[in-house]
Design an enzyme around this catalytic site. Structure first.
Site, PDB file in Angstrom:
ATOM      1  CG  LEU A 175      -1.685  -1.366   1.270  1.00  0.00           C
ATOM      2  CD1 LEU A 175      -2.612  -1.126   2.630  1.00  0.00           C
ATOM      3  CD2 LEU A 175      -2.878  -1.192   0.028  1.00  0.00           C
ATOM      4  CG  HIS A 176       0.926   3.376  -3.253  1.00  0.00           C
ATOM      5  ND1 HIS A 176      -0.323   4.152  -3.741  1.00  0.00           N
ATOM      6  CD2 HIS A 176       1.162   2.230  -4.278  1.00  0.00           C
ATOM      7  CE1 HIS A 176      -0.568   3.646  -4.804  1.00  0.00           C
ATOM      8  NE2 HIS A 176       0.031   2.353  -5.128  1.00  0.00           N
ATOM      9  CG  ASN A 177       0.707   8.351   0.742  1.00  0.00           C
ATOM     10  OD1 ASN A 177       0.607   7.783   1.572  1.00  0.00           O
ATOM     11  ND2 ASN A 177       1.516   9.471   0.866  1.00  0.00           N
ATOM     12  N   GLY A 178      -1.629   6.343  -2.742  1.00  0.00           N
ATOM     13  CA  GLY A 178      -2.866   6.181  -3.651  1.00  0.00           C
ATOM     14  C   GLY A 178      -3.885   5.353  -3.085  1.00  0.00           C
ATOM     15  CG  HIS A 179      -2.965   1.124  -2.281  1.00  0.00           C
ATOM     16  ND1 HIS A 179      -1.764   0.904  -2.446  1.00  0.00           N
ATOM     17  CD2 HIS A 179      -3.578   0.371  -3.494  1.00  0.00           C
ATOM     18  CE1 HIS A 179      -1.527   0.201  -3.361  1.00  0.00           C
ATOM     19  NE2 HIS A 179      -2.667  -0.258  -4.121  1.00  0.00           N
ATOM     20  CD  GLN A 208      -5.606  -8.557 -10.561  1.00  0.00           C
ATOM     21  OE1 GLN A 208      -6.440  -8.921  -9.981  1.00  0.00           O
ATOM     22  NE2 GLN A 208      -4.860  -7.219 -10.782  1.00  0.00           N
ATOM     23  N   GLY A 213      -9.298   3.361  -8.211  1.00  0.00           N
ATOM     24  CA  GLY A 213      -8.688   4.508  -8.904  1.00  0.00           C
ATOM     25  C   GLY A 213      -8.540   4.701 -10.174  1.00  0.00           C
ATOM     26  CE  LYS A 266      -0.349   3.969 -11.836  1.00  0.00           C
ATOM     27  NZ  LYS A 266      -0.289   2.590 -11.419  1.00  0.00           N
ATOM     28  CG  ASP A 267      -5.087   0.520 -11.977  1.00  0.00           C
ATOM     29  OD1 ASP A 267      -4.090  -0.104 -12.636  1.00  0.00           O
ATOM     30  OD2 ASP A 267      -4.900   0.822 -10.886  1.00  0.00           O
TER      31      ASP A 267
HETATM   32  P1  AMP Z   1      -3.949  -2.135  -6.963  1.00  0.00           P
HETATM   33  O1  AMP Z   1      -3.377  -2.712  -5.444  1.00  0.00           O
HETATM   34  O2  AMP Z   1      -2.691  -1.799  -7.716  1.00  0.00           O
HETATM   35  O3  AMP Z   1      -4.608  -3.262  -7.410  1.00  0.00           O
HETATM   36  O4  AMP Z   1      -4.544  -0.964  -6.640  1.00  0.00           O
HETATM   37  C1  AMP Z   1      -5.574  -1.001  -5.900  1.00  0.00           C
HETATM   38  C2  AMP Z   1      -6.865   0.141  -6.072  1.00  0.00           C
HETATM   39  O5  AMP Z   1      -5.833   1.417  -5.814  1.00  0.00           O
HETATM   40  C3  AMP Z   1      -7.065   0.121  -7.568  1.00  0.00           C
HETATM   41  O6  AMP Z   1      -8.492   0.761  -7.578  1.00  0.00           O
HETATM   42  C4  AMP Z   1      -6.053   1.338  -8.111  1.00  0.00           C
HETATM   43  O7  AMP Z   1      -6.586   1.879  -9.228  1.00  0.00           O
HETATM   44  C5  AMP Z   1      -5.897   2.219  -6.980  1.00  0.00           C
HETATM   45  N1  AMP Z   1      -4.659   3.002  -6.942  1.00  0.00           N
HETATM   46  C6  AMP Z   1      -3.463   2.578  -7.258  1.00  0.00           C
HETATM   47  N2  AMP Z   1      -2.514   3.354  -7.522  1.00  0.00           N
HETATM   48  C7  AMP Z   1      -3.251   4.572  -7.223  1.00  0.00           C
HETATM   49  C8  AMP Z   1      -2.701   6.167  -7.308  1.00  0.00           C
HETATM   50  N3  AMP Z   1      -1.560   6.248  -7.425  1.00  0.00           N
HETATM   51  N4  AMP Z   1      -3.593   6.841  -7.060  1.00  0.00           N
HETATM   52  C9  AMP Z   1      -5.055   6.610  -6.873  1.00  0.00           C
HETATM   53  N5  AMP Z   1      -5.340   5.415  -6.690  1.00  0.00           N
HETATM   54  C10 AMP Z   1      -4.611   4.286  -7.124  1.00  0.00           C
END
Ligand code: AMP
Length: 276
Positions: free
Chosen positions: A31-35, A59, A145, A147-148
């Site tokens: 996890l990062h600040n996006g999550h 996936q 996000g 982002k995807d």
């Molecule tokens: P992931 O763990 O990469 O599957 O991401 C989980 C959720 O976090 C997905 O809905 C992503 O689109 C969202 N996410 C990933 N990176 C970011 C980001 N930089 N900013 C905002 N949401 C993000």
């Protein structure tokens, strides 16, 4: 925060709480600040926020990518506690899948465009796991996000096709101060790659700034050329598409988004920007 690893336990807990609203944030962890921005947005509007951490094998089209995917679960739990997440669902693969399960959902052209072309089977795996997670958590609202971007469109299409009673919210892309979109894969970038990776957001911004004075085909070509000029960067695609269909945009499209994917060193990155 309550942590559950089985379907039965999380279902029992959520039904015993009988919250007015549940917001759900599915993730692959690291996890990062996006999550965490998704968790924060979900917290504003829901009684209970559930986050899932599940590195979904179906996936991943590249076994090496699956193997190398970061899994810092202790650090993730600390971040979720800090963010005030209420429930973590962190199942093992065997909790989610029986052996040899089959899944196919016809999501139309969305499946094979853009990411779908370079990651065959990826969106079948995404719809398969999100369907299962929605069935377990039964949230009122699903937070994903921008982002995807294509993933959001694919899951929206599934929700529509299967008539799943959930509202979808798209959250903006969180970026590092220099513009790099936050991603769990960024930790694989060497210091040099980390600098080269800036070309993705720079190119997207350049296209947005020049959108009104150029034609779309030329802009896409110029963007690909710009990406290729950067050391260590191999672009896979740069496309300017209609934000609803993800088919090529024309000047009349109501929503226009530019999307790109590139290998930077050994790491595959994606990014996008709303042009209109
Ligand atoms: P992931 O763990 O990469 O599957 O991401 C989980 C959720 O976090 C997905 O809905 C992503 O689109 C969202 N996410 C990933 N990176 C970011 C980001 N930089 N900013 C905002 N949401 C993000």
């Amino acid at each position: 925060m309550k942590t559950f690893t089985t379907r039965r336990e999380i279902r029992e807990y959520l039904s015993a709480q009988s919250p007015a609203t549940v917001g759900f944030v599915p993730t692959l962890g690291a996890l990062h600040n996006g999550h965490l921005s998704l968790i924060a947005q979900a917290k504003k509007a829901n009684d209970i926020v559930v986050c899932s951490i599940f590195v979904n094998p179906t996936q991943f089209n590249d076994p090496k990518d699956l193997e190398n995917y970061p899994r810092p679960i202790e650090a993730d739990i600390a971040k979720l506690e800090q963010a005030g997440c209420h429930v973590l669902f962190n199942p093992a693969v065997s909790e989610i899948y029986d052996n040899n399960e089959q899944w196919h959902l016809d999501i139309g052209p969305l499946e094979h465009l853009l990411e779908g072309e370079f990651r065959p089977g990826h969106y079948q795996g995404v719809t398969q796991v999100v369907y299962k997670l929605l069935d377990i958590v039964k949230p009122n609202t699903l937070y994903m996000g921008q982002k995807d971007y294509q993933q959001f469109m694919v899951v929206s299409r599934m929700v529509e096709l299967l008539d799943i009673p959930v509202k979808m919210v798209m959250c903006p892309i969180e970026r590092e101060p220099d513009g790099l979109a936050m991603s769990s894969r960024n930790i694989h970038l060497s210091p040099a790659d980390r600098q080269h990776a800036l070309i993705l957001s720079k190119t997207l911004n350049w296209v947005k700034a020049n959108f009104d004075s150029n034609n779309i085909t030329d802009l896409q070509q110029q963007a690909m050329d710009l990406l290729k000029t950067e050391d260590g960067v191999q672009p896979e695609y740069f496309e300017i598409v209609d934000g609803k269909t993800l088919l090529p945009a024309d000047r009349n499209s109501e929503t226009i988004v530019a999307l790109t994917a590139a290998r930077v060193g050994k790491t595959r990155l994606i990014d996008n920007l709303l042009i209109r």
